[in-house]
Write a protein that holds these residues in place. Structure first.
Motif, PDB file in Angstrom:
ATOM      1  N   THR A 190     -24.679 -60.035 -55.745  1.00  0.00           N
ATOM      2  CA  THR A 190     -26.121 -60.015 -55.998  1.00  0.00           C
ATOM      3  C   THR A 190     -26.878 -59.451 -54.805  1.00  0.00           C
ATOM      4  OG1 THR A 190     -25.925 -61.951 -57.432  1.00  0.00           O
ATOM      5  CG2 THR A 190     -28.085 -61.545 -56.496  1.00  0.00           C
TER       6      THR A 190
ATOM      7  N   HIS B 163     -31.220 -59.045 -53.323  1.00  0.00           N
ATOM      8  CA  HIS B 163     -32.647 -59.333 -53.484  1.00  0.00           C
ATOM      9  C   HIS B 163     -33.418 -58.240 -52.749  1.00  0.00           C
ATOM     10  CE1 HIS B 163     -31.189 -63.179 -54.869  1.00  0.00           C
ATOM     11  NE2 HIS B 163     -30.738 -63.500 -53.676  1.00  0.00           N
TER      12      HIS B 163
ATOM     13  N   ASN C 210     -34.860 -66.112 -57.497  1.00  0.00           N
ATOM     14  CA  ASN C 210     -33.811 -66.101 -58.520  1.00  0.00           C
ATOM     15  C   ASN C 210     -34.327 -65.822 -59.920  1.00  0.00           C
ATOM     16  OD1 ASN C 210     -31.510 -66.485 -56.884  1.00  0.00           O
ATOM     17  ND2 ASN C 210     -32.131 -68.595 -56.566  1.00  0.00           N
TER      18      ASN C 210
ATOM     19  N   ARG D  20     -33.521 -60.842 -58.567  1.00  0.00           N
ATOM     20  CA  ARG D  20     -32.076 -61.092 -58.538  1.00  0.00           C
ATOM     21  C   ARG D  20     -31.398 -60.012 -59.368  1.00  0.00           C
ATOM     22  NH1 ARG D  20     -29.074 -65.988 -57.924  1.00  0.00           N
ATOM     23  NH2 ARG D  20     -26.992 -65.750 -58.773  1.00  0.00           N
TER      24      ARG D  20
ATOM     25  N   THR E   6     -27.757 -58.543 -60.191  1.00  0.00           N
ATOM     26  CA  THR E   6     -26.343 -58.893 -60.081  1.00  0.00           C
ATOM     27  C   THR E   6     -25.481 -57.812 -60.705  1.00  0.00           C
ATOM     28  OG1 THR E   6     -26.868 -61.252 -60.115  1.00  0.00           O
ATOM     29  CG2 THR E   6     -24.606 -60.647 -60.664  1.00  0.00           C
TER      30      THR E   6
END
Length: 163
Positions: free
Chosen positions: A68, A70, A143, A147, A149
């Protein structure tokens, strides 16, 4: 049903500020009263409300297939009670997936914490203990809205194990 995923071992190195520099910072204890300088966590939390909390994680092991990043803030992680732990990282990017050739793993002692640079790909924390509490500093909605992923299982039929 597809063929079984390939398991690739990723050797963890003990973290040092120099080794971790492409991904963020290692923050170690300093004397009380020391003036702020570049050895302090260089935070980017201006894009929202900072959130500092304790995550209770159970039996994480050392295998992963997702990573992941950010893009709106830095993130700080550290274990409580002096417990060692592991993290896998790849350099910051806005790409849809990290550079596999630059994927690295680190073993982090329980007497420091890490600051992940904005956009650093990360998988973890991982550990062999039954339970580890981690403090986490990010934004209150990281999150939810920040986020991204990537699944190595979907893209490369690949899973990693930190050794």
């Amino acid at each position: 049903m597809g063929k079984p995923a390939l398991l690739k071992q990723l050797r963890a190195e003990w973290i040092t500020p120099e080794r971790f520099q492409p991904y963020g910072q290692v923050i170690t204890p300093s004397e009380d009263g020391k003036p702020y300088d570049e050895s302090d966590a260089q935070l980017n939390l201006q894009n929202g409300i900072p959130r500092f909390y304790i995550m209770c994680l159970h039996k994480r092991g050392r295998k992963f297939h997702k990573i992941t990043r950010h893009s709106q803030c830095t993130q700080c992680l550290g274990s409580l009670e002096g417990k060692d732990w592991f993290i896998a990282v790849a350099p910051p990017s806005e790409a849809n997936e990290p550079d596999l050739e630059k994927l690295a793993a680190f073993r982090i002692p329980g007497n420091c914490f890490i600051k992940l640079e904005v956009g650093t790909w990360h998988a973890g924390p991982y550990f062999e203990h039954d339970v580890v509490d981690f403090y986490n500093l990010e934004l209150s909605d990281t999150n939810i809205v920040d986020r991204f992923t990537h699944s190595f299982l979907k893209s490369h039929n690949l899973e990693f194990e930190i050794v």
